[in-house]
Design an enzyme around this catalytic site. Structure first.
Site, PDB file in Angstrom:
ATOM      1  N   ARG A  24     -71.649 -47.881 -80.289  1.00  0.00           N
ATOM      2  CA  ARG A  24     -72.690 -48.666 -80.977  1.00  0.00           C
ATOM      3  C   ARG A  24     -74.052 -48.445 -80.317  1.00  0.00           C
ATOM      4  O   ARG A  24     -74.893 -47.724 -80.831  1.00  0.00           O
ATOM      5  CB  ARG A  24     -72.291 -50.165 -80.985  1.00  0.00           C
ATOM      6  N   ASP A  25     -74.241 -48.995 -79.135  1.00  0.00           N
ATOM      7  CA  ASP A  25     -75.544 -48.869 -78.469  1.00  0.00           C
ATOM      8  C   ASP A  25     -75.822 -47.399 -78.186  1.00  0.00           C
ATOM      9  O   ASP A  25     -76.966 -46.941 -78.270  1.00  0.00           O
ATOM     10  CB  ASP A  25     -75.521 -49.661 -77.149  1.00  0.00           C
ATOM     11  N   HIS A 216     -75.967 -55.507 -68.547  1.00  0.00           N
ATOM     12  CA  HIS A 216     -76.102 -54.412 -69.519  1.00  0.00           C
ATOM     13  C   HIS A 216     -77.351 -53.627 -69.120  1.00  0.00           C
ATOM     14  O   HIS A 216     -78.477 -54.044 -69.424  1.00  0.00           O
ATOM     15  CB  HIS A 216     -76.228 -55.053 -70.912  1.00  0.00           C
ATOM     16  N   HIS A 218     -79.725 -50.225 -68.974  1.00  0.00           N
ATOM     17  CA  HIS A 218     -80.119 -48.881 -69.390  1.00  0.00           C
ATOM     18  C   HIS A 218     -80.702 -48.198 -68.148  1.00  0.00           C
ATOM     19  O   HIS A 218     -81.203 -48.862 -67.248  1.00  0.00           O
ATOM     20  CB  HIS A 218     -81.119 -48.975 -70.545  1.00  0.00           C
ATOM     21  N   CYS A 249     -82.360 -48.198 -77.446  1.00  0.00           N
ATOM     22  CA  CYS A 249     -82.600 -49.135 -78.535  1.00  0.00           C
ATOM     23  C   CYS A 249     -83.744 -48.578 -79.364  1.00  0.00           C
ATOM     24  O   CYS A 249     -84.809 -48.272 -78.833  1.00  0.00           O
ATOM     25  CB  CYS A 249     -82.958 -50.520 -77.992  1.00  0.00           C
ATOM     26  N   ASN A 258     -77.666 -45.993 -71.897  1.00  0.00           N
ATOM     27  CA  ASN A 258     -76.991 -47.008 -71.080  1.00  0.00           C
ATOM     28  C   ASN A 258     -76.459 -46.334 -69.825  1.00  0.00           C
ATOM     29  O   ASN A 258     -76.253 -45.127 -69.794  1.00  0.00           O
ATOM     30  CB  ASN A 258     -75.780 -47.579 -71.832  1.00  0.00           C
TER      31      ASN A 258
HETATM   32  P1  HMG Z   1     -85.187 -58.272 -92.518  1.00  0.00           P
HETATM   33  O1  HMG Z   1     -85.921 -57.206 -93.281  1.00  0.00           O
HETATM   34  O2  HMG Z   1     -86.007 -59.339 -91.875  1.00  0.00           O
HETATM   35  O3  HMG Z   1     -84.041 -58.950 -93.376  1.00  0.00           O
HETATM   36  O4  HMG Z   1     -84.288 -57.566 -91.425  1.00  0.00           O
HETATM   37  P2  HMG Z   1     -84.007 -59.644 -94.756  1.00  0.00           P
HETATM   38  O5  HMG Z   1     -83.021 -60.724 -94.637  1.00  0.00           O
HETATM   39  O6  HMG Z   1     -85.402 -59.938 -95.252  1.00  0.00           O
HETATM   40  O7  HMG Z   1     -83.407 -58.469 -95.697  1.00  0.00           O
HETATM   41  C1  HMG Z   1     -84.089 -57.266 -95.953  1.00  0.00           C
HETATM   42  C2  HMG Z   1     -83.094 -56.234 -96.481  1.00  0.00           C
HETATM   43  O8  HMG Z   1     -82.103 -55.957 -95.501  1.00  0.00           O
HETATM   44  C3  HMG Z   1     -82.325 -56.740 -97.713  1.00  0.00           C
HETATM   45  O9  HMG Z   1     -81.991 -55.591 -98.476  1.00  0.00           O
HETATM   46  C4  HMG Z   1     -81.059 -57.302 -97.122  1.00  0.00           C
HETATM   47  O10 HMG Z   1     -79.987 -57.301 -98.022  1.00  0.00           O
HETATM   48  C5  HMG Z   1     -80.809 -56.297 -96.011  1.00  0.00           C
HETATM   49  P3  HMG Z   1     -82.901 -55.090 -99.713  1.00  0.00           P
HETATM   50  O11 HMG Z   1     -82.952 -56.292-100.626  1.00  0.00           O
HETATM   51  O12 HMG Z   1     -84.268 -54.733 -99.151  1.00  0.00           O
HETATM   52  O13 HMG Z   1     -82.160 -53.918-100.246  1.00  0.00           O
HETATM   53  N1  HMG Z   1     -80.009 -56.871 -94.912  1.00  0.00           N
HETATM   54  C6  HMG Z   1     -78.916 -56.276 -94.409  1.00  0.00           C
HETATM   55  N2  HMG Z   1     -78.278 -55.128 -94.719  1.00  0.00           N
HETATM   56  C7  HMG Z   1     -77.178 -54.834 -94.019  1.00  0.00           C
HETATM   57  N3  HMG Z   1     -76.701 -55.609 -93.024  1.00  0.00           N
HETATM   58  C8  HMG Z   1     -77.299 -56.763 -92.699  1.00  0.00           C
HETATM   59  C9  HMG Z   1     -78.456 -57.129 -93.406  1.00  0.00           C
HETATM   60  N4  HMG Z   1     -79.293 -58.183 -93.317  1.00  0.00           N
HETATM   61  C10 HMG Z   1     -80.232 -58.013 -94.250  1.00  0.00           C
HETATM   62  N5  HMG Z   1     -76.818 -57.500 -91.706  1.00  0.00           N
HETATM   63  C11 HMG Z   1     -82.409 -57.398 -89.945  1.00  0.00           C
HETATM   64  C12 HMG Z   1     -83.480 -58.307 -90.535  1.00  0.00           C
HETATM   65  C13 HMG Z   1     -81.797 -58.100 -88.758  1.00  0.00           C
HETATM   66  C14 HMG Z   1     -81.363 -57.110 -90.991  1.00  0.00           C
HETATM   67  C15 HMG Z   1     -83.077 -56.087 -89.514  1.00  0.00           C
HETATM   68  O14 HMG Z   1     -84.149 -56.409 -88.691  1.00  0.00           O
HETATM   69  C16 HMG Z   1     -82.174 -55.150 -88.798  1.00  0.00           C
HETATM   70  O15 HMG Z   1     -81.186 -54.659 -89.331  1.00  0.00           O
HETATM   71  N6  HMG Z   1     -82.508 -54.813 -87.538  1.00  0.00           N
HETATM   72  C17 HMG Z   1     -81.731 -53.878 -86.765  1.00  0.00           C
HETATM   73  C18 HMG Z   1     -81.656 -54.332 -85.379  1.00  0.00           C
HETATM   74  C19 HMG Z   1     -80.788 -53.414 -84.536  1.00  0.00           C
HETATM   75  O16 HMG Z   1     -79.718 -52.990 -84.934  1.00  0.00           O
HETATM   76  N7  HMG Z   1     -81.275 -53.122 -83.304  1.00  0.00           N
HETATM   77  C20 HMG Z   1     -80.527 -52.392 -82.371  1.00  0.00           C
HETATM   78  C21 HMG Z   1     -79.413 -53.225 -81.779  1.00  0.00           C
HETATM   79  S1  HMG Z   1     -79.954 -54.394 -80.533  1.00  0.00           S
HETATM   80  C22 HMG Z   1     -79.885 -53.520 -79.058  1.00  0.00           C
HETATM   81  O17 HMG Z   1     -79.668 -52.336 -79.083  1.00  0.00           O
HETATM   82  C23 HMG Z   1     -80.028 -54.246 -77.767  1.00  0.00           C
HETATM   83  C24 HMG Z   1     -78.683 -54.464 -77.040  1.00  0.00           C
HETATM   84  O18 HMG Z   1     -78.025 -53.229 -76.820  1.00  0.00           O
HETATM   85  C25 HMG Z   1     -78.912 -55.142 -75.684  1.00  0.00           C
HETATM   86  C26 HMG Z   1     -80.025 -54.486 -74.861  1.00  0.00           C
HETATM   87  O19 HMG Z   1     -79.939 -53.295 -74.534  1.00  0.00           O
HETATM   88  O20 HMG Z   1     -80.980 -55.215 -74.576  1.00  0.00           O
HETATM   89  C27 HMG Z   1     -77.751 -55.368 -77.857  1.00  0.00           C
HETATM   90 MG    MG Z   2     -78.541 -51.844 -75.112  1.00  0.00          MG
END
Ligand code: HMG
Ligand code: MG
Length: 309
Positions: A24-25, A216, A218, A249, A258
């Site tokens: 995933r990450d 966690h 990186h 990310c 990571n």
């Molecule tokens: P948004 O645009 O604010 O959401 O995004 P919305 O509710 O307004 O919806 C917009 C569109 O997204 C709509 O579709 C929804 O249906 C769709 P449209 O009508 O435009 O066709 N939608 C979704 N589709 C699929 N799955 C969903 C979903 N929710 C809404 N769950 C949202 C908000 C959170 C969805 C968006 O910002 C997003 O997907 N962000 C991705 C964030 C991400 O994956 N980041 C990387 C992971 S975090 C990380 O890596 C850190 C970590 O490793 C720890 C660390 O290292 O610190 C965990």
């Molecule tokens: Mg991470």
């Protein structure tokens, strides 16, 4: 307990749990699209190597993170092994419902200790993210699904710089208060050092017991192993790692991979801390995915082992 470790600190764990986030990450930041079949092969190899818990994908917007668009197919087709937890990252109720349909054993919700990062990553404030999580927590309870919490940018943020440990502590406690079973503290851009990580962990530990804290890291500045060693000396025993050191990310400029699972396993072997992973099989899994991505692992241990082949 090894007498040398005891002389350094009484808190070193005798056993740790590695939480594998490579699929995933690790993959979310790779531009080369990996097929669901290849992700499944990777996950099965990781499980075969002994990893007890594997984050297999995320249910986020495919427009935001295209690499994760196949998560449903991945979950549908993994040959599950008993006793293994196959986990999914979910930002909101829509993602949770998809994870539930896909048969994820547990889910993880994620927020940040930095407002700017939270906005860039999930398009809402920290408080709004917590509000979005409440229905997930309720539904997860109904379906008997465990929920893990992530806090990003726990020592530094690409937009706001230094992050106050007390802010991290507040967000981490909030995640536990709403029902997360543990909280993973993410140094998303890998800027932490032993001292800043220690200060952060001390602040969090004033509100959260050590056995509910995962780290966690990186490895952007090459400090991840040192930071893990520091965290272990404080009694942390849950470590997030990614095979081959994959990762990053997409919403944190400068976030590199990571910490590599292989490097952590090698360090734990040297310390005599139990982890249950077969390093040779793990390295094979790392080479498998790295060859598909057409890049060398960032794991020094992995490359050293391969050069001896
Ligand atoms: P948004 O645009 O604010 O959401 O995004 P919305 O509710 O307004 O919806 C917009 C569109 O997204 C709509 O579709 C929804 O249906 C769709 P449209 O009508 O435009 O066709 N939608 C979704 N589709 C699929 N799955 C969903 C979903 N929710 C809404 N769950 C949202 C908000 C959170 C969805 C968006 O910002 C997003 O997907 N962000 C991705 C964030 C991400 O994956 N980041 C990387 C992971 S975090 C990380 O890596 C850190 C970590 O490793 C720890 C660390 O290292 O610190 C965990
Ligand atoms: Mg991470």
């Amino acid at each position: 307990m090894d007498p040398v470790l005891t002389s350094i600190s009484n808190n070193f764990p005798t056993k740790v749990k590695l939480f594998e986030v490579g699929a995933r990450d690790g993959l979310q930041n790779e531009s080369t699209l990996i097929s669901a079949e290849d992700k499944i092969a990777l996950i099965e190899q990781l499980v075969d190597a002994g990893l007890p818990i594997v984050e297999c994908g995320s249910f986020v917007s495919p427009k935001w993170v295209p690499q994760m668009a196949t998560s449903k197919d991945v979950f549908a087709n993994i040959k599950r092994q008993p006793g293994i937890t196959y986990s999914a990252l979910t930002p909101n109720m829509k993602g949770f419902e998809q994870a539930l349909d896909a048969g994820a054993d547990e889910v993880a919700i994620f927020t940040g200790a930095s407002e700017s990062f939270c906005q860039k990553n999930i398009n809402c404030s920290i408080n709004e993210s917590i509000e979005r999580f409440l229905p997930i927590m309720a539904a997860a309870k109904t379906h008997n699904i465990k929920v893990r919490g992530y806090v990003s940018c726990v020592v530094g943020c690409p937009y706001e710089g230094f992050i106050e440990p007390e802010v991290v502590a507040k967000v981490a406690k909030k995640l536990l208060d709403i029902g997360c079973y543990e909280v993973s503290l993410g140094d998303t851009i890998g800027v932490g050092t032993v001292k800043s990580v220690r200060d952060m962990l001390l602040a969090v530990n004033r509100h959260v017991p050590m056995n509910k804290i995962a780290v966690h890291f990186h490895d952007t500045y090459g400090q991840a192993l040192a930071n893990i060693y520091g965290a272990l000396s404080m009694g942390v025993h849950i470590i997030d790692t990614a095979v081959a050191g994959l990762g990053g990310c997409p919403y944190a400029d400068g976030a590199s991979g990571n910490v590599a699972t292989e490097d952590v396993v090698y360090m734990l072997n040297g310390l005599g801390i139990e982890h249950g992973i077969n390093l040779d099989k793990l390295a094979q899994a790392g080479w498998f995915i790295s060859d598909l991505l057409q890049k060398k692992p960032t794991s020094k241990v992995s490359n050293a082992l391969r050069s001896k082949q």
